[in-house]
Design a protein around this motif. Structure first.
Motif, PDB file in Angstrom:
ATOM      1  N   ALA A 259     -25.656-158.048  51.890  1.00  0.00           N
ATOM      2  CA  ALA A 259     -26.278-157.274  52.708  1.00  0.00           C
ATOM      3  C   ALA A 259     -26.064-157.425  54.225  1.00  0.00           C
ATOM      4  O   ALA A 259     -25.489-158.327  54.507  1.00  0.00           O
ATOM      5  N   THR A 260     -26.180-156.892  55.235  1.00  0.00           N
ATOM      6  CA  THR A 260     -26.049-156.686  56.597  1.00  0.00           C
ATOM      7  C   THR A 260     -26.535-158.291  57.185  1.00  0.00           C
ATOM      8  O   THR A 260     -27.689-158.264  56.572  1.00  0.00           O
ATOM      9  N   ASP A 261     -25.929-158.630  57.833  1.00  0.00           N
ATOM     10  CA  ASP A 261     -26.200-159.854  58.484  1.00  0.00           C
ATOM     11  C   ASP A 261     -26.189-160.968  57.654  1.00  0.00           C
ATOM     12  O   ASP A 261     -26.672-162.104  58.045  1.00  0.00           O
ATOM     13  N   ASP A 262     -25.780-161.006  56.389  1.00  0.00           N
ATOM     14  CA  ASP A 262     -25.567-162.141  55.551  1.00  0.00           C
ATOM     15  C   ASP A 262     -24.493-162.748  56.208  1.00  0.00           C
ATOM     16  O   ASP A 262     -23.609-162.277  56.493  1.00  0.00           O
ATOM     17  N   ILE A 263     -24.456-164.313  55.894  1.00  0.00           N
ATOM     18  CA  ILE A 263     -23.325-165.049  56.230  1.00  0.00           C
ATOM     19  C   ILE A 263     -22.452-165.294  55.082  1.00  0.00           C
ATOM     20  O   ILE A 263     -23.106-165.714  53.815  1.00  0.00           O
TER      21      ILE A 263
ATOM     22  N   ASN B  66     -32.260-159.081  54.659  1.00  0.00           N
ATOM     23  CA  ASN B  66     -32.126-157.834  54.344  1.00  0.00           C
ATOM     24  C   ASN B  66     -31.891-157.374  53.176  1.00  0.00           C
ATOM     25  O   ASN B  66     -31.245-158.160  52.267  1.00  0.00           O
ATOM     26  N   SER B  67     -32.142-156.037  52.714  1.00  0.00           N
ATOM     27  CA  SER B  67     -31.771-155.405  51.486  1.00  0.00           C
ATOM     28  C   SER B  67     -30.945-154.347  51.467  1.00  0.00           C
ATOM     29  O   SER B  67     -31.040-153.509  52.727  1.00  0.00           O
TER      30      SER B  67
ATOM     31  N   VAL C  67     -34.345-153.841  56.677  1.00  0.00           N
ATOM     32  CA  VAL C  67     -34.448-154.962  57.579  1.00  0.00           C
ATOM     33  C   VAL C  67     -35.287-155.985  56.924  1.00  0.00           C
ATOM     34  O   VAL C  67     -36.350-155.614  56.418  1.00  0.00           O
ATOM     35  N   ARG C  68     -35.073-157.293  57.187  1.00  0.00           N
ATOM     36  CA  ARG C  68     -36.044-158.516  56.682  1.00  0.00           C
ATOM     37  C   ARG C  68     -37.402-157.936  57.013  1.00  0.00           C
ATOM     38  O   ARG C  68     -38.368-158.131  56.106  1.00  0.00           O
TER      39      ARG C  68
ATOM     40  N   PRO D  69     -29.196-152.773  44.274  1.00  0.00           N
ATOM     41  CA  PRO D  69     -28.117-153.702  44.093  1.00  0.00           C
ATOM     42  C   PRO D  69     -28.424-155.054  44.701  1.00  0.00           C
ATOM     43  O   PRO D  69     -27.893-156.249  44.377  1.00  0.00           O
ATOM     44  N   CYS D  70     -29.032-155.251  45.945  1.00  0.00           N
ATOM     45  CA  CYS D  70     -29.232-156.274  46.773  1.00  0.00           C
ATOM     46  C   CYS D  70     -30.513-156.270  47.194  1.00  0.00           C
ATOM     47  O   CYS D  70     -30.660-155.893  48.642  1.00  0.00           O
ATOM     48  N   LEU D  71     -31.720-156.771  46.663  1.00  0.00           N
ATOM     49  CA  LEU D  71     -32.827-157.025  46.967  1.00  0.00           C
ATOM     50  C   LEU D  71     -33.257-158.262  47.258  1.00  0.00           C
ATOM     51  O   LEU D  71     -33.046-159.339  46.625  1.00  0.00           O
TER      52      LEU D  71
END
Length: 157
Positions: A50-54, A77-78, A118-119, A144-146
Motif C-alpha cells: 500500500a502507499t507509504d509502505d517501506i 494504509n490499505s 489511510v491508517r 488485496p491489501c488490508l
C-alpha cells in the motif's frame, strides 16, 4: 537537483486480471545503498503493498529496472479495488463518498478504480459504503491489501 524518487517495477499475479502483471509505480528513495523505498503511488492490480509502505528493491538486469523484492514495513494504509458493474452508473458518486471519508481514489478507466484508505480512517465506514453499492449489484470490490489496523476496525463493529 538530487533524485528523490524512482520508478519501481512490480510483478505479481493479479486475481482481477487472472494473470501475471507488471505495474510500474513511483517510490521515494529512503536509503539508496540498501535499496529501501517508500511507495508513493496507489497500486491498481493488487500487489500486497500500500502507499507509504517501506520496501526493498534491486536493479534487475533482465528487466532493466528496479524491481520490488520485499515489503519491510507496513504503513497501516490499505488498498481496495472497485469494479463498476452497472453500465450507466457514474463512479464519481462513490468516489465522492469515499473522499468524504478521507480516501483517495485512482481511476484506471470507466469501470475500475483503486482506493487508498489511510491508517487513521475507520475502515468499517468505508466498507459500509462499498457494501451498500455491492448489495445493489452496482459494484464488486476486492481487498488485496488490508492492513492489520483496518482488519481490527472491522472486528470492533
Amino acid at each position: 537537483m538530487a533524485e528523490t524518487h524512482k520508478k519501481i517495477l512490480f510483478k505479481y499475479y493479479s486475481t482481477y486480471l487472472e494473470e501475471i502483471v507488471s505495474e510500474t509505480m513511483w517510490a521515494e528513495i529512503i536509503d539508496a545503498e540498501k535499496g529501501y523505498f517508500k511507495l508513493d503511488n496507489i497500486p491498481f492490480f493488487g500487489p500486497l503493498i500500500a502507499t507509504d509502505d517501506i520496501f526493498r528493491a534491486e536493479y534487475d538486469e533482465n528487466e532493466k529496472a528496479f524491481m520490488h523484492k520485499e515489503t519491510i514495513e507496513s504503513s497501516g494504509n490499505s488498498i481496495v479495488q472497485v469494479l463498476v458493474l452497472e453500465k450507466e452508473f457514474d463512479a464519481a458518486v462513490i468516489r465522492e463518498k469515499l473522499k468524504a471519508l478521507n480516501c483517495i481514489t485512482e481511476v484506471l478507466n470507466d469501470t475500475f478504480f483503486a482506493v487508498e484508505i489511510v491508517r487513521n480512517t475507520d475502515y468499517s465506514l468505508v466498507k459500509s459504503v462499498l457494501n451498500e453499492y455491492e448489495s445493489q449489484a452496482i459494484i464488486e470490490f476486492a481487498e488485496p491489501c488490508l492492513s492489520e489496523k483496518h482488519r481490527t476496525d472491522l472486528l470492533k463493529n
